[in-house]
Design an enzyme around this catalytic site. Structure first.
Site, mmCIF file in Angstrom:
data_model
loop_
_atom_site.group_PDB
_atom_site.id
_atom_site.type_symbol
_atom_site.label_atom_id
_atom_site.label_comp_id
_atom_site.label_asym_id
_atom_site.label_seq_id
_atom_site.Cartn_x
_atom_site.Cartn_y
_atom_site.Cartn_z
ATOM 1 N N GLU A 444 62.943 25.704 87.351
ATOM 2 C CA GLU A 444 63.215 24.394 86.959
ATOM 3 C C GLU A 444 63.711 23.405 88.423
ATOM 4 O OE1 GLU A 444 66.248 24.341 84.194
ATOM 5 O OE2 GLU A 444 66.334 22.177 84.097
ATOM 6 N N ASP A 520 67.846 26.468 84.275
ATOM 7 C CA ASP A 520 69.297 26.346 84.076
ATOM 8 C C ASP A 520 69.935 26.902 82.680
ATOM 9 O OD1 ASP A 520 69.598 25.091 86.541
ATOM 10 O OD2 ASP A 520 69.420 23.078 85.633
ATOM 11 N N ASP A 522 71.664 25.414 80.676
ATOM 12 C CA ASP A 522 72.272 24.397 80.035
ATOM 13 C C ASP A 522 71.317 24.015 78.734
ATOM 14 O OD1 ASP A 522 70.463 23.226 81.135
ATOM 15 O OD2 ASP A 522 71.625 21.683 82.375
ATOM 16 N N ASP A 524 68.994 21.307 78.501
ATOM 17 C CA ASP A 524 67.776 21.132 79.128
ATOM 18 C C ASP A 524 67.055 22.326 79.689
ATOM 19 O OD1 ASP A 524 67.902 18.454 79.034
ATOM 20 O OD2 ASP A 524 68.274 17.999 81.142
#
Ligand code: 1YM
Length: 659
Positions: A444, A520, A522, A524
């Site tokens: 990403e 990641d 998180d 997103d």
């Protein structure tokens, strides 16, 4: 003879002789013990694996016996309990396993069923027992792999109990008194010296038991968890597999109100089909033989597909011939766009083919299913003109779109020929050309992509940075998908092409045997992960089925103490490490929470997440296709409300990811 414990003397029956099954110790018993010993020595040969999958398989094996009793028409209820000790109890209200001495074998029937290896159908009339593949190895394997098993039978007004340790009877079975109950109950404690994973997962058991309840209309199945937080589910579906369709499609917009549902028995083969069209574009066809999901289809699926194609084609000729230009040929694939279907057959002697034994091979079944389904379908379309019209229109639109996609593909091919084809510019490829040792990291963002490029072992690790969010494939048709740059780049790098048709996806061209999604930790990141999984599930399913798709697990924390640096991959590990070094508040202890891959330098990223010696990879599996399909549709589809609800309900998970 490892299995005969020192305290076990088979000659020495306990208790009152009249109340105990007496038996001699014969040559046959030695064979039994050898059989069970073989199971303990090579458990994976019998139950597939000794990880969580094998552990759960034990439950299905016992439940299968109870379901057989339901199929025979004697049992209406099955209760499954995960006990506080992580053991399993399965209780049914069938006839109860016979408690007499077996006429030819000379030992108690319960003991025989519980100790003798068989492929199913040998002692009983369990004619629908699956005799191949992973299922149907027999409940004796469960017994052999359990530190303790206790079988209770209520039959002819008496209660009978026999206990086993690692498959060996502790004593002959005993009658314990009178009862007005009827049925069988099996408790087993999986042997934790055998299994690498010993904790049962409520949701895994729940979704299989739900599926069994859909497939066996009218049967009530309950699941109760008696560990820390007591919870329970009850499954009972008078609608059978039509209810299954409604369940699977609960987040899709149906094209017609009720699923179309047929049941018919021809030539001794009970067949049940249910399907419904929705406004989406994906095909979800699930097939079962004797309640086992035939993931790779087989003759029953081929029969159903050709019946559907013939019946709808016939109707389309009728309806389209007059008003629309009829120059487009409608293909089977067009007939299945936006179709959710379940095909379930019960066979006496199923033969399974393919690597994983998940494909039905019995040739005669194709004709049987095709003839029955064609007749039922044609009649249905005749009698329900409004629904027939909607289906035919939908199929026609699918054909138009397919034609557009073909043209787009042709153009894409021409374009890549003009540009010299080859590999995408963004790909930092590895030097090895041996796919078996090559890995592709899908990373990403460009910044993490940069770190990954620096930290990788370029001999076998390739890096492809992905920009932002990829296209949501659930909402798009093939022509759009092919035009999307991120997707085209990924497909080029992977090498197999994309799509469900054989001519567009070629697994043999796979350039990396490990494809690793690295995002990641998180919200997103997990969104991108879901988008990518949706994409792979829809257009490169074989990669998941063959187990080459992985999720990288970057650490969540770095804990520094003096010169020592340690990483923690979850909250528990963080707490453990902190406790080991004297707590977070101790002087010199420094705790860092990683929010993204970008916060790690190339060396850290390499050691924690990319180096095969230290990294943790999670393999993506299709174990539960139904569940995955549903979550994908819900998270990615048109309807906003269920998505909002899901995110709300799972908010605790999200907050853990995004503190
Ligand atoms: C919790 C697990 O095993 N139930 C069960 C098993 C059997 C019967 C009934 C049964 C079958 C038959 C006749 C028959 C089995 N019996 C045998 C064997 N529940 C569970 N419920 N009477 C009872 O098939 O003819 C094997 S399984 F071999 F003893 F007949």
């Amino acid at each position: 003879m490892v299995l005969v414990g020192a305290d076990f003397n088979p000659h020495n029956g306990r208790a009152d002789m009249e109340e105990t099954q007496t038996r001699g110790y014969e040559a046959g018993d030695i064979k039994v013990l050898e059989g069970l010993e073989a199971v303990r020595k090579r458990p994976a040969m019998y139950i597939g694996s000794t990880d969580g999958r094998g552990l759960h398989h034990l439950v299905y094996e016992v439940v299968d016996n109870a379901v057989d009793e339901a199929l025979a028409g004697f049992c209406t209820r099955i209760d499954v309990t995960i006990t506080a000790s992580n053991g399993i109890r399965v209780t049914d209200n069938g006839r109860g396993i016979p408690t007499d001495i077996h006429p030819t074998e000379g030992i108690g029937t319960v003991e025989l069923v519980m100790t003798k290896l068989h492929a199913g159908g040998k002692f009983s009339n369990d004619s629908y027992k699956v005799s191949a593949g992973l299922h149907g190895v027999g409940v004796s394997c469960v017994n052999a792999l359990s530190s303790k098993q206790e079988v209770t039978v209520w039959r002819d007004g008496r209660e009978f109990i026999q206990t086993f340790k690692q498959g060996v009877p502790v004593a002959p079975g005993e009658f314990k008194g009178t009862t007005d109950k009827q049925g069988t109950s099996v408790f087993f404690q999986p042997d934790d010296t055998i299994f690498t994973d010993t904790v049962y997962n409520f949701d895994t058991l729940s979704s299989r038991l739900r599926e069994l309840a859909f497939l066996n209309k009218g049967l009530t199945i309950t699941l109760r968890d008696e560990r820390e937080e007591v919870r329970s589910h009850e499954f009972h579906f008078p609608g059978g597999i039509a209810a299954f369709i409604e369940y699977m499609d609960s987040h899709k917009k149906p094209l017609h109100d009720k699923p179309i549902h047929f049941e018919k028995e021809t030539q001794g083969v009970p067949l049940e089909i249910a399907f419904r069209y929705n406004e989406g574009y994906n095909e979800s066809l699930f097939s079962f033989v004797n309640n086992v999901n035939t993931v790779d289809g087989g003759t029953h699926v081929v029969g159903f597909k050709s019946a559907l194609t013939r019946a709808i084609n016939q109707k389309a000729k009728d309806l389209l011939g007059k008003n629309k230009k009829n120059d487009l040929e409608l293909t089977g694939e067009d007939m299945r766009e936006g179709l959710t279907a379940v095909v379930s057959v019960k066979l006496r002697e199923p033969q399974f083919e393919g690597q994983t034994k998940h494909k039905l091979g019995n040739g005669e079944v194709k004709g049987i299913v095709e003839a029955a389904a064609f007749e039922l379908l044609s009649t249905f379309l005749e009698e329900n003109p409004a629904i027939a019209r909607k289906i035919v229109d939908k199929v026609y639109n699918a054909a138009v779109a397919r034609e557009a996609a073909r043209k787009a593909r042709q153009m894409a091919r021409r374009k890549s020929a003009l540009e010299g084809g080859g590999l995408p510019g963004k790909l930092a490829d590895c030097s090895s050309r041996n796919p078996a040792e090559c890995e592709l990291y899908l990373v990403e963002g460009d910044s993490a992509g940069g770190s990954a490029k620096q930290g990788r072992d370029r001999a076998f690790q390739a890096i492809l940075p992905l920009k932002g969010k990829i296209l949501n494939v659930e909402k798009a048709r093939m022509d759009k998908i092919l035009a999307n740059e991120e997707i085209a780049t990924m497909a080029q790098a992977i090498g197999c092409g994309l799509g469900e048709e054989e001519d567009s996806f070629n697994y043999d061209k796979l350039r990396y045997h490990k494809i690793i999604i690295m995002t990641d930790a998180d919200v997103d990141g997990s969104h991108i992960q879901t988008l990518l999984l949706t994409f792979f599930c829809r257009y490169m399913k074989k990669l998941i089925e063959n187990g080459v798709l992985y999720l990288a697990q970057p650490p969540l924390y770095k804990i520094k103490y003096g010169k020592e640096e340690r990483y923690a991959f979850d909250e528990r590990e963080k707490d453990r490490v902190l406790a080991e070094i004297g707590g977070e508040n101790r002087k010199g202890v420094y705790l860092q929470r990683y929010k993204g891959l970008g916060e790690m330098n190339p060396e850290q990223l390499a050691t924690t997440t990319m180096n095969p010696a230290n990294r943790i990879l999670k393999r993506v599996s299709m174990e539960d296709v139904v569940e995955a399909d549903q979550i994908f549709t819900m998270l990615m589809g048109e309807e906003v409300e269920p998505r909002r609800k899901f995110i709300e309900e799972n908010a605790h998970l999200v907050s853990e990811l995004d503190v």
